[in-house]
Design a protein around this motif. Structure first.
Motif, short mmCIF file in Angstrom:
data_model
loop_
_atom_site.label_atom_id
_atom_site.label_comp_id
_atom_site.label_asym_id
_atom_site.label_seq_id
_atom_site.Cartn_x
_atom_site.Cartn_y
_atom_site.Cartn_z
N VAL A 34 28.65 62.74 191.10
CA VAL A 34 28.39 61.24 191.52
C VAL A 34 27.82 61.17 192.91
CG1 VAL A 34 29.93 59.06 191.77
CG2 VAL A 34 30.43 60.72 190.10
N VAL A 45 23.04 54.75 194.48
CA VAL A 45 21.87 54.66 193.63
C VAL A 45 20.91 53.62 194.41
CG1 VAL A 45 21.11 54.20 191.38
CG2 VAL A 45 23.41 55.40 191.51
N GLU A 76 17.48 51.70 194.08
CA GLU A 76 16.55 51.45 193.31
C GLU A 76 15.10 50.93 194.01
OE1 GLU A 76 18.33 49.21 189.98
OE2 GLU A 76 19.90 48.88 191.23
N ILE A 97 19.23 48.15 187.61
CA ILE A 97 20.41 48.78 186.68
C ILE A 97 21.38 47.82 186.25
CG2 ILE A 97 22.52 50.22 186.86
CD1 ILE A 97 20.75 51.91 188.66
N LEU A 157 30.85 42.95 185.80
CA LEU A 157 30.08 44.31 186.53
C LEU A 157 30.77 44.47 187.72
CD1 LEU A 157 27.99 43.58 184.35
CD2 LEU A 157 26.37 44.42 185.80
N PRO A 158 30.83 45.67 188.25
CA PRO A 158 31.57 46.33 189.33
C PRO A 158 30.86 45.94 190.49
CG PRO A 158 30.51 48.32 188.27
CD PRO A 158 30.16 47.01 187.32
N PRO A 159 31.55 45.71 191.62
CA PRO A 159 30.83 45.33 192.83
C PRO A 159 30.10 46.46 193.65
CG PRO A 159 33.36 45.27 193.21
CD PRO A 159 32.93 45.68 191.91
N SER A 160 30.19 47.82 192.94
CA SER A 160 29.57 48.83 193.61
C SER A 160 28.49 49.44 192.52
CB SER A 160 30.49 50.14 194.13
OG SER A 160 29.66 51.10 194.33
N PRO A 161 26.99 49.80 192.95
CA PRO A 161 26.36 50.35 192.03
C PRO A 161 26.57 51.74 191.70
CG PRO A 161 25.52 50.46 194.33
CD PRO A 161 26.76 49.83 194.53
N VAL A 162 27.79 52.50 192.34
CA VAL A 162 27.97 53.73 192.16
C VAL A 162 28.71 54.11 190.68
CG1 VAL A 162 29.06 55.97 192.89
CG2 VAL A 162 28.17 54.43 194.44
N PRO A 163 27.90 54.87 189.85
CA PRO A 163 28.64 55.05 188.49
C PRO A 163 29.82 55.95 188.66
CG PRO A 163 26.71 56.55 188.68
CD PRO A 163 26.76 55.46 190.26
N PHE A 164 30.68 56.11 187.38
CA PHE A 164 31.72 56.89 187.66
C PHE A 164 31.48 58.21 187.28
CE2 PHE A 164 32.94 58.26 183.36
CZ PHE A 164 32.24 57.36 182.38
N THR A 165 30.17 58.49 186.47
CA THR A 165 29.62 59.82 186.49
C THR A 165 28.14 59.74 186.10
OG1 THR A 165 29.91 62.05 185.58
CG2 THR A 165 29.84 60.45 183.99
N VAL A 166 27.25 60.53 186.25
CA VAL A 166 26.04 60.84 185.89
C VAL A 166 26.02 61.81 184.86
CG1 VAL A 166 23.54 61.29 186.58
CG2 VAL A 166 25.06 60.33 188.11
N ALA A 167 25.58 61.24 183.44
CA ALA A 167 25.34 62.16 182.20
C ALA A 167 24.07 62.46 182.04
CB ALA A 167 26.09 61.29 181.23
N LEU A 199 23.39 56.64 183.90
CA LEU A 199 24.54 56.28 184.71
C LEU A 199 25.56 55.49 184.08
CD1 LEU A 199 22.07 54.76 187.29
CD2 LEU A 199 22.90 56.93 187.28
N TYR A 212 29.26 53.61 183.41
CA TYR A 212 29.90 52.60 184.15
C TYR A 212 31.08 52.09 183.27
CZ TYR A 212 26.14 52.18 187.16
OH TYR A 212 25.04 52.47 188.16
N HIS A 228 38.74 59.23 185.50
CA HIS A 228 38.46 58.36 186.76
C HIS A 228 39.45 57.15 187.04
CE1 HIS A 228 35.82 56.68 189.70
NE2 HIS A 228 35.88 55.43 189.07
N LEU A 275 31.33 37.53 193.24
CA LEU A 275 30.40 38.07 192.72
C LEU A 275 29.42 37.18 192.04
CD1 LEU A 275 32.18 41.41 191.39
CD2 LEU A 275 31.09 41.25 193.65
N GLY A 278 26.97 40.94 189.34
CA GLY A 278 27.97 41.64 190.14
C GLY A 278 27.33 41.86 191.66
N HIS A 320 29.35 49.93 200.57
CA HIS A 320 29.66 50.61 199.23
C HIS A 320 29.15 49.80 198.16
CE1 HIS A 320 32.44 52.53 196.65
NE2 HIS A 320 32.88 51.39 196.29
N MET A 321 29.19 48.28 198.52
CA MET A 321 28.21 47.53 197.45
C MET A 321 27.02 47.61 197.24
SD MET A 321 31.08 44.14 197.47
CE MET A 321 31.39 44.14 199.25
N TYR A 343 32.44 69.88 181.64
CA TYR A 343 32.33 69.49 180.21
C TYR A 343 33.02 70.69 179.34
CZ TYR A 343 29.27 65.56 180.70
OH TYR A 343 28.76 64.56 181.31
#
Lengths: 179, 179, 179, 179
Positions: free
Chosen positions: A98, A102, A104, B73, B93-103, B124, B126, B174, C37, C41, C174-175, D178
């Motif tokens: 993570v 991110v 853009e 995004i 949509l979450p306030p942060s652009p950070v995903p819970f994981t990157v797949a 990304l 979410y 998460h 928001l 978001g 963070h946002m 994974y």
């Protein structure tokens, strides 16, 4: 020409095709903010590249670059760190994939505040502690280690292009740095 | 044909060019795991799509899709959620652009354990709480809301392709879900 | 006296015992930064409390308070939000228990830059989108919604005590907020 | 008796007072999951302590302990890691203070699924890469390095008390592992 990281994926785009793709698809990027930590893990210094633009202006920038086809994010990070900081940098890649943010980048102004003339790039940004010796390998590059205060100073912030100075602020905030 | 989200970027690739690009560049994707939360924010249900593959097999999948050229995004997330879950889903949509994981999906097996025949995709992912009514708009799609226990059951896990079942595990971990 | 959230845990400390404990143990706190928001978001406003100190000075502060014995973090967040912002605030608690930062307040200056005369507090700080009407219920409190630019302005930053202004910076970073 | 980490804060509670406080206040804890990473940062092993309970049963557990009055989280982490893994473990504390999860232990069953007979503990859990040699210093302790597969096996999961096995799952999910 970079003889140390030969292309493992012959399926890549030619320069012309890449130029075309950049005008039609978002590119996947990784960005690394090298840091020095004290024994308790508090940030003491942040490493910024200093690079001449085409017009000869000196600008601050990060270790950064494209993720290749069939390349993992971790492999791309290691490749770009080695290219920009040399083979003795000893980066400590984080256990989690993570990113701290991110970023853009768009070819024209947008909500994100980040621009890149060449392309639309979606950049995964990581804070990477360095344990070894960093020595920029390309002539045009210089690496300077700044304290958090210095990196946030108006003088240094003005040396970033495309809104990148804000990434320094985000990285330091993520590290809980107080000022 | 989707008449609700007209293409704002005429510079996009044709189908042929996209096919070519997919064989030479990583694609930027977003993935959304819809959830229902109780008033304290604990997850009560997770929404999974149920979709027929080309060979007629029914598979579980997520709200997912490509990020377009010059699209943020957040805009891509809203577009794909509306396409798959309808206009009344009311995603938060979450306030942060950070995903819970990157797949990272690759056309052949890799370290990441995730595969996608068509392409190399950097996705990304979410977790998106839904406040409204979700009604899949495409005939081939069905949406089922499962409890965390159900979503992690071997039966459901076997209905995911390309290692995607693991994303459910990562999302629930998460969220601090205990089992 | 707060008649709406009666004490569910009769095992709590008396005022005297709490005073003693505060001089010998770190206290567990939660802190909430209320935000508005836009539909995608992106943060549009941040809610700050304005409160008179014992000496009559007006200071900015956050929704904040102690976690009680046998109380979950989520329950403590909801309790303090209701106490400070009223019963119609409709907070959207996040699906993940991970705070955006951990703020460590000490009775005297330290590495963390955060101070609290009364105690050593370890505070889990969350960004909480509000969907309803926020109306401070206690006479001494006023709530003001500020844009990110306003919240970061020197004038507002100077109205925070104990280094708390930095938490606003960390939350906005963070946002992914750009300035 | 631990002669290496003398008490820097004489204001601490006596054993009796601590016993009382534990019945009336949540305690602040830190928890460390030691890991070995390969050069790309992928997790290869996770270190678990093996410890005899009062009743003589062997249980798996983590490096864990209380945060003292006036002690930072980072200092508490280093202190407990040194106490449990010895002075040569060379832990790499993360640049960010944000834990991978917040574990809430209660003296009786709760929403969180985590229990601790002695107390209500709010535990900040961190994944800590170890670069040196870990050698448990206390007679009752044994450290075993397990692969992610082994750590998730039913046999090992059953050796955790109080729901702690779930933290291993959460940590591995956070690392994008994974299976």
């Amino acid at each position: 020409m970079n003889v140390r990281t030969p292309d493992p994926n012959p399926g890549w785009l030619s320069s012309e095709d890449l130029y075309e793709a950049r005008r039609r698809l978002p590119m996947v990027y990784v960005e690394a903010l090298p840091v020095r930590l004290d024994p308790l893990g508090y940030v003491s210094e942040i490493g910024l590249l200093y690079q001449a633009t085409d017009s000869g202006q000196m600008m601050r920038t990060f270790v950064s670059g494209r993720v290749h086809y069939r390349e993992t994010i971790r492999a791309a990070l290691v490749r770009h760190i080695e290219k920009d900081l040399g083979p003795m940098a000893m980066p400590q890649l984080p256990p989690s994939p993570v990113p701290f943010t991110v970023a853009e980048y768009f070819p024209s102004p947008s909500e994100t505040g980040l621009t890149d003339d060449r392309q639309h790039a979606v950049s995964l940004a990581y804070i990477i502690p360095m344990r070894g010796e960093c020595s920029p390998r390309q002539d045009a590059l210089e690496l300077t280690w700044l304290t958090p205060e210095e990196a946030l100073s108006p003088t240094v912030q003005e040396e970033f292009a495309g809104g990148r100075g804000n990434l320094v602020r985000q990285a330091l905030a993520h590290m809980g740095w107080y000022h």
